[in-house]
Design a protein around this motif. Structure first.
Motif, mmCIF file in Angstrom:
data_model
loop_
_atom_site.group_PDB
_atom_site.id
_atom_site.type_symbol
_atom_site.label_atom_id
_atom_site.label_comp_id
_atom_site.label_asym_id
_atom_site.label_seq_id
_atom_site.Cartn_x
_atom_site.Cartn_y
_atom_site.Cartn_z
ATOM 1 N N GLN A 25 1.799 -4.885 1.545
ATOM 2 C CA GLN A 25 2.861 -5.728 1.632
ATOM 3 C C GLN A 25 3.682 -4.982 0.486
ATOM 4 O O GLN A 25 5.160 -5.312 0.805
ATOM 5 C CB GLN A 25 2.422 -7.166 1.063
ATOM 6 N N LEU A 26 3.398 -4.646 -0.562
ATOM 7 C CA LEU A 26 4.414 -4.137 -1.512
ATOM 8 C C LEU A 26 5.168 -2.784 -0.776
ATOM 9 O O LEU A 26 6.372 -2.844 -0.975
ATOM 10 C CB LEU A 26 3.561 -3.798 -2.804
ATOM 11 N N ALA A 27 4.549 -2.074 0.032
ATOM 12 C CA ALA A 27 5.055 -0.932 0.444
ATOM 13 C C ALA A 27 6.203 -1.575 1.454
ATOM 14 O O ALA A 27 7.491 -1.109 1.539
ATOM 15 C CB ALA A 27 4.197 0.088 1.095
ATOM 16 N N ARG A 28 5.975 -2.534 2.274
ATOM 17 C CA ARG A 28 6.654 -2.981 3.230
ATOM 18 C C ARG A 28 7.874 -3.460 2.519
ATOM 19 O O ARG A 28 9.087 -3.436 3.080
ATOM 20 C CB ARG A 28 6.280 -4.253 4.346
ATOM 21 N N GLY A 29 7.746 -4.300 1.515
ATOM 22 C CA GLY A 29 8.819 -5.130 0.624
ATOM 23 C C GLY A 29 9.854 -3.994 -0.015
ATOM 24 O O GLY A 29 11.238 -3.943 0.157
#
Length: 235
Positions: A25-29
């Protein structure tokens, strides 16, 4: 003892899965944040490049201008697209650039009423000088079920924008990017230049990442508590 090792390994796998989801999720953000910044820089300058030249690039955002010939092909209606509080479809039509490459032109958005009667917009024809934002297509998400269904009027109702499936349906290889026509140009329907209008914004991904990390921390504390309780019980 063997059962305890199995349970410990299972707990470690669950913990790793929770952490992986958080980092994903951090990477997608971060990926979406970078895309927004790149698009904002292009839209601030609006230095138009020739459409045919820009189509040789496989990714990113480019402000373009060039002639395109709209093909006699079915309109593509991408379903479940929101504009404000309304749900509707985004309308796409295939067009050929000067170098012969075929791309999808985003003509804008039309509402769909509660009875699910789809709009029946007319196709465009001939050559037009177009200006707008060349950008990656909307994310197809999970590929569940067919990519599209044919409608009685010949249009295709899209569940997702699947480039490979649409290339086969149109009998033409499609460019990896789509052209969203400048809203100032008086063709098509309601549209804007927002690049992530129907997807989660970066801050949502960061919030979900915190939730996964919180679950990982809570699960770790729970497992440690259970292990300590069993250790004291065995003494």
């Amino acid at each position: 003892m063997k059962l305890r090792i199995i349970l410990l390994l299972a707990a470690m796998l669950v913990e790793l899965l929770l952490l992986r989801l958080g980092f994903w999720q951090l990477a997608r953000g971060e990926e979406k944040q970078q895309a927004l910044q790149a698009a904002a820089a292009v839209l601030q300058e609006k230095q138009a490049q020739p459409l045919a030249d820009a189509l040789t690039q496989l990714s990113g955002f480019t402000w373009v201008r060039g002639h395109a010939v709209f093909r006699e092909a079915p309109l593509l209606l991408l379903d479940n697209q929101r504009r404000g509080n309304q749900v509707g479809v985004s309308v796409f039509q295939a067009a050929d650039a000067d170098d012969g490459r075929t791309l999808l032109v985003d003509l804008g958005w039309l509402p769909v009423q509660g009875d699910r009667q789809l709009p029946k917009p007319a196709t465009l024809s001939g050559s037009m000088l177009l200006e707008g934002l060349l950008l990656p297509p909307p994310s197809p998400g999970l590929a569940i079920g067919p990519a599209y269904t044919a409608q009685a009027d010949g249009s295709l109702l899209l569940m997702r924008l699947d480039q490979e499936a649409l290339s086969k349906a149109l009998n033409r290889p499609l460019s990896g990017r789509i052209l969203r026509v400048d809203p100032a140009q008086r063709i098509g329907f309601a549209r804007d230049l927002a690049v992530q209008a129907n997807t989660l914004p970066p801050e949502k991904h960061r919030a979900y990442a915190l939730q996964w990390f919180g679950l990982a921390a809570a699960f770790a504390v729970l497992c440690i508590g259970v292990m300590m309780r069993k250790t004291h019980a065995n003494r």
